[in-house]
Design a protein around this motif. Structure first.
Motif, mmCIF file in Angstrom:
data_model
loop_
_atom_site.group_PDB
_atom_site.id
_atom_site.type_symbol
_atom_site.label_atom_id
_atom_site.label_comp_id
_atom_site.label_asym_id
_atom_site.label_seq_id
_atom_site.Cartn_x
_atom_site.Cartn_y
_atom_site.Cartn_z
ATOM 1 N N GLY A 1 1.757 6.889 5.192
ATOM 2 C CA GLY A 1 2.364 7.688 4.148
ATOM 3 C C GLY A 1 1.278 8.374 3.348
ATOM 4 O O GLY A 1 0.087 8.179 3.596
ATOM 5 N N MET A 2 1.680 9.202 2.442
ATOM 6 C CA MET A 2 0.687 9.832 1.581
ATOM 7 C C MET A 2 1.352 10.225 0.271
ATOM 8 O O MET A 2 2.550 10.111 0.096
ATOM 9 C CB MET A 2 0.086 11.058 2.252
ATOM 10 N N GLY A 28 3.364 15.836 13.405
ATOM 11 C CA GLY A 28 2.969 16.547 12.197
ATOM 12 C C GLY A 28 2.823 15.576 11.038
ATOM 13 O O GLY A 28 1.831 15.605 10.291
ATOM 14 N N ALA A 29 3.783 14.680 10.921
ATOM 15 C CA ALA A 29 3.766 13.721 9.818
ATOM 16 C C ALA A 29 2.569 12.781 9.941
ATOM 17 O O ALA A 29 1.839 12.533 8.978
ATOM 18 C CB ALA A 29 5.071 12.941 9.799
ATOM 19 N N MET A 30 2.367 12.276 11.149
ATOM 20 C CA MET A 30 1.280 11.315 11.356
ATOM 21 C C MET A 30 -0.073 11.973 11.078
ATOM 22 O O MET A 30 -0.928 11.407 10.401
ATOM 23 C CB MET A 30 1.295 10.803 12.801
ATOM 24 N N LEU A 31 -0.253 13.156 11.639
ATOM 25 C CA LEU A 31 -1.534 13.828 11.469
ATOM 26 C C LEU A 31 -1.777 14.170 10.007
ATOM 27 O O LEU A 31 -2.882 14.033 9.499
ATOM 28 C CB LEU A 31 -1.564 15.098 12.325
ATOM 29 N N MET A 32 -0.713 14.608 9.352
ATOM 30 C CA MET A 32 -0.855 14.968 7.942
ATOM 31 C C MET A 32 -1.289 13.743 7.151
ATOM 32 O O MET A 32 -2.199 13.817 6.322
ATOM 33 C CB MET A 32 0.482 15.501 7.418
ATOM 34 N N ALA A 33 -0.628 12.621 7.415
ATOM 35 C CA ALA A 33 -0.975 11.402 6.704
ATOM 36 C C ALA A 33 -2.435 11.060 6.971
ATOM 37 O O ALA A 33 -3.174 10.650 6.076
ATOM 38 C CB ALA A 33 -0.070 10.257 7.137
ATOM 39 N N ILE A 40 7.222 16.448 5.105
ATOM 40 C CA ILE A 40 8.153 15.348 4.856
ATOM 41 C C ILE A 40 7.407 14.025 4.649
ATOM 42 O O ILE A 40 7.916 13.110 4.027
ATOM 43 C CB ILE A 40 9.181 15.225 6.011
ATOM 44 N N VAL A 41 6.206 13.938 5.163
ATOM 45 C CA VAL A 41 5.559 12.631 5.187
ATOM 46 C C VAL A 41 5.384 11.994 3.806
ATOM 47 O O VAL A 41 5.545 10.783 3.667
ATOM 48 C CB VAL A 41 4.245 12.656 6.007
ATOM 49 N N GLU A 64 0.835 -1.191 0.000
ATOM 50 C CA GLU A 64 0.000 0.000 0.000
ATOM 51 C C GLU A 64 0.880 1.255 0.000
ATOM 52 O O GLU A 64 0.659 2.193 -0.752
ATOM 53 C CB GLU A 64 -0.818 -0.018 1.280
ATOM 54 N N ALA A 65 1.877 1.216 0.877
ATOM 55 C CA ALA A 65 2.738 2.387 1.024
ATOM 56 C C ALA A 65 3.500 2.688 -0.265
ATOM 57 O O ALA A 65 3.835 3.831 -0.536
ATOM 58 C CB ALA A 65 3.713 2.193 2.176
#
Lengths: 392, 258, 326, 238, 282
Positions: E107-108, E33-38, E195-196, A269-270
């Motif tokens: 991730g995104m 920040g990364a986790m929330l953004m994702a 960065i995410v 997925e990633a």
């Protein structure tokens, strides 16, 4: 003066809290001893760097122990599962193992999740004569054979061999190896380098990256400059999902092979669309719905997948399967032994023949504590974001 | 001038472009009390630091008892007999009063890691004599009663005294005192003046930096005036008091009458 | 007077240590206590460095690891006697500590912290990267690390390990207490209080700082060797940055400026996670919360805290503990 | 104008001010003398809310300010020039002054603040040339002037000065004291002066207090203090 | 990568400047920040800009809570205690995140679409890089303007230099400290959010950002924002060079070693001046 007292009170509260916690946890164990269940220990990396291994393993164990107990347990006695966390730290693993053996008096242990942790405790089962079935893949766990140590995952070397076989079939002569700087990556790297010449394949690049790295372009740029016809990446951490992305960014079109450590749908997925076409060996669990119906493992796999995904609302991974196999091998052995005796159980585990697990069909013997052959691996690929069995 | 203990020749210390001390020469004779005065930022403390070995002079020469000590680090200077007190009191607050003085005996004892760990008999004897000697110094300053108190519990004035006791226990040839009267009232300043005289009488030469003119004029044998890193005058208190340049840059009109 | 001061607690402690195995029979608990002993050795050295000389090191796990790896490689690959390997480990560590300490300890505060942290990371990466020597990330797997033999006993069982480790600890503890209450200890504390004033008193602070850095490195190395022979497996993980931080935490939680605090801190932070095993996944939360709690309300560490308690019982209005450290 | 009633202040658990009372009338210069550790600075801190007293009352223009936060107290019109000056060394002279006006700065009264700059520069012409210079590069005397100027930027009704002569050459001290007198005569600022240099301070003030170990032991008009034999001996060195 | 280190270093600097505290939970801000953004962008599918703003605000609030809960209650703490508290807080943050978000990696997609690359003189540069550089640029400019041209910024600098004196000016120092945490958490959050897409994040990734950011902050000369940015970028470039041309094993070690040497030669960091670098004693 007020503040002084307040501080003091809080200090007392902390003291009492610590103390009661300790006492509480002791008391808890005392009570449990009266029910006389069969105690099985489990040591997984539930937190820490390898938590994605430990989590499904623990979940699997918890789920199936409940199931077994609901069905009346083993030999009429319930199973009590005691799970310990290694936190990915060898010292903690040693402690956990000793606790399980000497304080909880378990009759067998499943785990640890990682090869390094397993190596750290490899002598302890022998010392205390408790059978242990590791969920870690490293070959050195079962070679040389240690009387009380078994493992369920397929061998690293078999995965390497399958990859090399496939490469040879495709006519690839030069490969680049990438590996994660950890026990897993390191072992795989060594296996690949060791067997590659036998398949007439040359290793033209050999690079590593840290488990927490976020950008592999430097390494890949270096590889791009070589004549490698394929990249083989050996890793177990999420970082490996970055590689296909980076490769695409660099405009690299050569095929990417991953190790069986890629066997987690989350990783696919990633990767996003960059993941399409990645080839990797894995147990059949991940692609069980694409297996032919007559495959002996199909039923076991489908069941496990269904039950796990229903219960935890999370996609199944091969690692949980390793724990499944270990648990049922032990349960079977207890049934066959007829008594709850560590040595007898060990003997029965060693006699396991034709056990159909998620990882493959297990055949242990005094000379082989791995139980699986290289046909336990199937070459898989990613198609439309799903794992499918590679058809060629 | 008989018997120069400390001799400075053309000492300079620059910080980047700033000439904190610029070609200062003077000497201090044995048994003297010599004071350095000057407006804020004239380079007095820098000069002290250079003498004590805290800073290396950019240029120039320092001789202690006819020995060249220009480039020696501060701890070596201390063991050669140059001891200082600080403008803001720097006692070792994490130790007892007695231990503070014992530290000063450091260069005069020799136990190291190894011998300390194994407590050889000679080391134990050394320790006992250290305690004995240190108590002697505390007695001199009337601090013996508080020998086992933590140093930071002493009142301000006694901390100052302790600093002197500690400095004296170092058995200095020359004592550098940086504003010993800072933060003291007139009465206490007088006590300090008497004390410095007493110290001088034990045979220790004293070099003083001080703002309190009454103290300086009262006890100094000689005064040196600095301005912008340069020596502008040197001489007896009477001489300095009448020096026009000194009055202009430092003392002002009032001091004339004082 | 001074003698009574240090020997009475020591004697009490000695008795507790000797008698503990009578009450703690379970090998698991004993094993945990062995680890407490091993870590106490490291924190004792670190406490000398931090609490007495006032310097910080966020790279002490590296010394710990160097001792462990030296023992593993020299006994495993080179087949040396464990004792010889232990000594060699300490020697190597001392040299490295000298080499690193001489320039580092000229730095102060956060810069020193960063320098030692960087050093720790580099050593850890060395363990990871030199696969042929250390076994790399999978740990040292070339040979099994042998048990240690003391005169004629092989240190194998938990009980013998317990007495062996704590025996060594007790000896070192005594030597350490001697050092603290000596000319050297005073010199170290004077550095903590005020380096400039210490130098003005003739204390060669640079030399002492490096000296104590080396000494604490040697302690850590010795502890590492004991660890290697006890666990009988070494991998880079337990010698990383988090471990260095943990070590520093132990010293602070125990209470800076007290050797006893260092031992108490090691004991608390080793035993606490083991006790928290009961909470499974939640232990990281509880662990963090307890740490935060101790720091917020007992900034002087448990030892500072218990001193405060004692003062309160004696009804002496004590000065606030936190005023002292800093 | 400012009235302090029976305050008790602690440092940790150490009682520093023991039931101390004093008052200052509008337009006065009042000097407070006392030995080190007698509690002078503690008193100033207590007034400013940096170390609020645990008991007692501080009243400023009929308003109880005992437990107000420092910001509020400054806003009400009390400013302290702290001992050791405490200027913002890394900021320019002008910025230092600007920050002095923090408590009343807003877009609306910008011009007013700008006008105050000129007022300060009039008072301390030394600073004009150095307005762009970093405050840390000033000489000790200039720093002291800057510190006073900065405090004045908040347009205080009452100015507290903690040891303005400390560490300065006699000639500069004279200058500073001259400015203080000028402040009173020209700006009508009320001043509480805490000084080591008792003689000079008393010379320019209307009244004085003598503080010993946290208690007022003597108070009265300047003449009384100057005449008192005990004070002469202890603080005036005569 | 260097830009992220630079941003993390800036976060360290802001809090250090205002309070003298090294906030070891800074890395967790980046992680959060990364986790929330994702979560917002990939799971809830919020529009990018909205997600970004929400994330930054949320992380900033976490910073605020941290200050209120852990730093503010302390009356007179020593530096070391503060350091340990921030470490403990970071463990706690990590734990909470683990519970809420699980242990998986998130991730995104790149902000401007997956796999978009720009060809720059033969080297392919992913577009996200420009996003990151852009954010860094904006943050740096914003900070320069804030600290040098606004009264509040100057007040904050005054606060940093001398808290007592600042409060005597009528500057609400406590609010300034709070604000510094708010600001630095916001910057951390921004770093995480941009960065995410490149690096993905899980609950443990904070530590690495923290260490590297701290390194950059120290090597740039603590408190020196220009230094922090330069050192962060240098660190990133050195890493890439080492990985690319020398040995990927020593990719983390070599830049560290280089910077250690710099520190030995110039103890106040690359761009710190001796006088400005107030050396705090532990």
């Amino acid at each position: 003066m007020m503040k002084f007292f307040k501080k003091q009170n809080l200090f007392c509260v902390v003291l009492v809290l610590c103390f009661s916690l300790t006492v509480f946890s002791f008391a808890q164990e005392k009570k449990e001893e009266k029910k006389e269940p069969i105690k099985i220990g489990a040591i997984f990396s539930i937190t820490g760097g390898a938590s994605w291994l430990g989590e499904p393993e623990r979940n699997t164990m918890v789920m199936y122990v409940e199931k077994i107990n609901k069905a009346g347990g083993v030999l009429g006695r319930p199973i009590e599962l005691i799970v310990e966390d290694t936190e990915g730290n060898e010292t903690k693993t040693v402690n956990a193992t000793k606790k399980l053996i000497t304080k909880d008096n378990v009759i067998a242990i499943v785990g640890p999740s990682r090869s390094g942790s397993t190596m750290a405790i490899i002598d302890i089962p022998g010392e205390y004569k408790v059978p242990l079935i590791s969920c870690a893949a490293a070959e050195s766990i079962a070679v040389p054979v240690r009387k009380y140590v078994f493992k369920t995952p397929q061998k690293d070397s078999d995965a390497a061999l399958r990859i090399l076989e496939h490469l040879k079939k495709k006519g690839v002569k030069k490969i680049a190896i990438m590996s994660e700087a950890s026990g897993f990556g390191d072992q795989g790297r060594l296996q690949l380098k060791k067997y590659a010449p036998e398949y007439g394949i040359a290793v033209v690049a050999d690079d590593t990256y840290g488990p927490k790295d976020t950008d592999m372009t430097p390494q890949l740029t270096k590889i791009k400059a070589t004549e490698a016809q394929a990249v083989v990446n050996w890793s177990i951490v999420p970082a490996q999902s970055i590689i296909p992305k980076n490769m695409k960014q660099l405009g690299m079109t050569i095929p990417l092979y991953q190790s069986h450590g890629f066997g987690n749908p989350k990783y696919a997925e990633a990767c996003g669309e960059a993941g399409e076409g990645i080839i990797f060996p894995a147990g059949r669990l991940l692609a069980c719905d694409t297996l032919p119906d007559d495959h002996p493992q199909k039923k076991v796999l489908m069941n496990y997948k269904k039950e796990y995904e229903e219960r935890f609302k999370d996609s199944v991974s091969t690692f949980g399967g390793h724990a499944y196999d270990a648990l049922f091998i032990i349960v079977e052995a207890i049934k066959k032994a007829g008594v709850v005796d560590k040595d007898k159980i060990r003997d029965e585990i060693e006699k396991t023949k034709g056990f159909i697990g998620t990882g493959g069909i297990f055949n242990y013997s005094p000379e082989d504590h791995t139980g699986l052959q290289k046909d336990a691996f199937e070459m898989l690929t990613i198609k439309n974001g799903k794992f499918v069995v590679l058809q060629d | 001038m008989a018997d120069p203990i400390l001799e400075l020749k053309d000492v300079c210390r620059f910080f980047g472009g700033v000439r904190a001390v610029d070609g200062v020469s003077f000497c201090v004779s044995k048994g003297q009390i010599k004071s350095i005065i000057g407006p804020n930022g004239a380079g007095k403390t820098t000069l002290f630091n250079v003498i004590a070995g805290n800073m290396k002079p950019t240029k120039g020469n320092i001789r202690l008892q006819n020995r060249n000590v220009t480039m020696l680090p501060d701890y070596k200077m201390a063991s050669l007999g140059v001891t200082r007190t600080f403008q803001t009191i720097k006692i070792f607050s994490n130790m007892t009063v007695l231990e503070n003085v014992m530290i000063a005996r450091h260069p005069r004892s020799r136990a190291g890691f190894f011998s300390a760990a194994f407590r050889f008999p000679w080391m134990r004897r050394e320790e006992t004599s250290l305690i004995r000697e240190s108590r002697k110094y505390l007695e001199f300053f009337d601090l013996l009663g508080k020998a086992d108190h933590p140093a930071h519990t002493l009142p301000f004035k006694e901390q100052r005294l302790l600093e002197f006791a500690r400095a004296l226990a170092n058995e200095p040839v020359i004592l550098l005192a940086d504003e010993p009267a800072a933060g003291l009232n007139t009465r206490e300043t007088k006590d300090i003046a008497a004390l410095i005289k007493r110290i001088r009488d034990t045979g220790v030469t004293v070099l003083l930096v001080e703002h309190d003119m009454s103290l300086v004029m009262d006890i100094s044998d000689e005064i040196l005036v600095l301005d912008f890193g340069k020596k502008i005058a040197e001489g007896t208190p009477e001489h300095i008091r009448k020096n026009d340049e000194v009055i202009a840059v430092y003392l002002g009109r009032r001091a004339e009458g004082a | 007077m001074m003698k009574r001061n240090i020997y009475i607690p020591y004697a009490v402690f000695l008795m507790i240590v000797l008698l503990a195995p009578m009450f703690v029979k379970n090998p698991y608990y004993l094993g945990v206590l062995v680890q407490v002993g091993i870590f106490s050795l490291v924190t004792m050295g670190l406490s000398l460095l931090m609490g007495y000389a006032g310097q910080i090191s966020l790279g002490h796990a590296a010394f710990f690891g160097m001792g462990a790896y030296a023992s593993a490689i020299l006994t495993g690959t080179c087949h040396w006697s464990p004792w010889l390997a232990m000594g060699a480990g300490m020697l190597i560590t001392a040299c490295v500590a000298w080499f690193v300490g001489t320039p580092s300890l000229k730095l102060k505060g956060h810069y020193l912290a960063m320098a030692t942290l960087g050093f720790g990371l580099i050593v850890n990466i060395f363990f990871l990267a030199e696969v042929d020597l250390t076994g790399g990330p999978s740990g040292y797997t070339f040979a099994r690390i042998p048990h240690i033999t003391f005169i004629k006993w092989t240190i194998k069982s938990e009980t013998s390990s317990y007495y062996f480790v704590w025996g060594i600890l007790l000896v070192i503890l005594l030597l350490t207490l001697h050092i603290i209450h000596s000319r050297v200890g005073r010199a170290l504390r004077s550095i903590h209080a005020d380096e400039e004033a210490a130098r003005a008193m003739g204390v060669n602070t640079a030399q002492y700082k490096v000296g104590i850095f080396i000494l604490s490195g040697i302690y850590a190395s010795l502890a590492g060797s004991l660890y290697a022979h006890y666990i009988r497996f070494v991998a880079p993980d337990p010698f990383g940055l988090m471990e260095s931080v943990l070590l520093v935490t132990m010293v602070i939680v125990g209470g800076m400026g007290s050797i006893w605090g260092a031992i108490a801190g090691a004991a608390l932070l080793i035993i606490l996670p083991e006790a928290l095993r009961f909470f499974q996944d939640y232990n990281i939360l509880i662990y963090g919360a307890i740490l935060l709690f101790i720091m917020l309300f007992l900034p002087g560490g448990i030892f500072g805290g218990s001193q405060m308690l004692w003062l309160l019982i004696r009804k002496i209005p004590g000065r606030r503990q936190e005023a002292k450290d800093g | 104008m400012l009235r302090i009633q029976n305050i008790r202040s602690f440092y940790g658990n150490l009682l520093v001010l023991k039931n101390l009372s004093l008052h200052i009338n509008e337009g006065e210069i009042v000097t407070l003398i006392g030995a080190n550790g007698s509690g002078k600075s503690t008193l100033l801190k207590s007034i400013m809310g940096l170390l609020p007293p645990r008991q007692g009352l501080i009243v400023f223009q009929d308003k109880d300010i005992t437990h107000l936060r420092t910001e509020k107290i400054v806003r009400l019109g009390i400013a302290l020039v702290p001992e050791g000056r405490h200027i913002f060394a890394p900021l320019s002279v002008q910025d230092n002054l600007l920050l002095g006006s923090y408590s009343r700065y807003s877009f609306r009264n910008k011009s007013e603040v700008m006008a105050d700059f000129d007022r300060i520069f009039d008072l301390f012409p030394h600073l004009v040339k150095k307005r762009k210079q970093l405050a840390g590069t000033l000489s000790g005397g200039e720093q002291q002037m800057l510190a006073i100027g900065r405090a004045l930027m908040s347009r205080p009704r009452i100015l507290l000065l903690d040891e303005p002569s400390m560490g300065l050459a006699p000639i500069i001290v004279e200058d500073i004291f001259a400015k203080i007198t000028k402040l009173r005569s020209e700006e009508k600022t009320t001043i509480l002066l805490v000084e080591q240099n008792a003689e000079m301070a008393l010379d320019i003030s209307d009244r004085g207090y003598v503080l010993e170990t946290g208690k007022i032991v003597f108070q009265g008009p300047r003449e009384d203090l100057l005449e008192n034999a005990e004070i002469k001996r202890a603080y005036l060195g005569k | 990568m260097g830009s992220i280190y630079a941003l993390a270093a800036l976060g360290f600097n802001i809090i250090y400047n205002a309070t003298g505290i090294i906030n070891f939970a800074q890395g967790e801000f980046v992680m959060l920040g990364a986790m929330l953004m994702a979560y917002f962008a990939a799971v809830l599918k919020l529009p990018l800009l909205l997600a970004f703003i929400v994330v930054v605000l949320l992380v900033a609030c976490v910073g605020l809570i941290l200050e209120r809960g852990c730093i503010h209650p302390l009356k007179n703490p020593s530096i070391l205690v503060l350091v340990m508290i921030t470490i403990a807080a970071s463990i706690l943050l990590k734990g909470v995140t683990m519970f809420i978000a699980g242990k998986e990696v998130h991730g995104m997609e790149y902000f401007s679409g997956e796999n978009t690359v720009v060809d720059m003189g033969g080297a392919k540069v992913p577009t996200q890089t420009f996003w990151i550089l852009g954010v860094l640029g904006v943050v740096v400019c914003g900070l320069v303007i804030f600290f040098n041209l606004t009264l509040a910024g100057k007040a904050m600098r005054a606060c940093a230099f001398d808290r007592t004196a600042a409060s005597l000016m009528g500057i609400p120092t406590k609010r300034m400290v709070m604000f510094s945490f708010f600001l630095s958490a916001a910057i951390g959050g921004m770093a995480g959010a941009v960065i995410v897409p490149i690096s993905m994040a899980d609950y443990q990734s904070g530590a690495m950002f923290g260490i590297k950011g701290f390194g950059a902050a120290v090597f740039g000369g603590l408190g020196n924002n220009f230094g922090a940015v330069s050192a962060g970028l240098i660190l990133g470039i050195l890493e890439a060079l080492t990985a690319g041309y020398l040995s990927s094993h020593y990719k983390d070690a070599l830049p560290l070693a280089v910077l250690l040497l710099v520190l030995f030669v110039k103890p106040s960091g690359l761009f710190g001046s001796e006088a400005a670098g107030r050396l705090k004693k532990f």
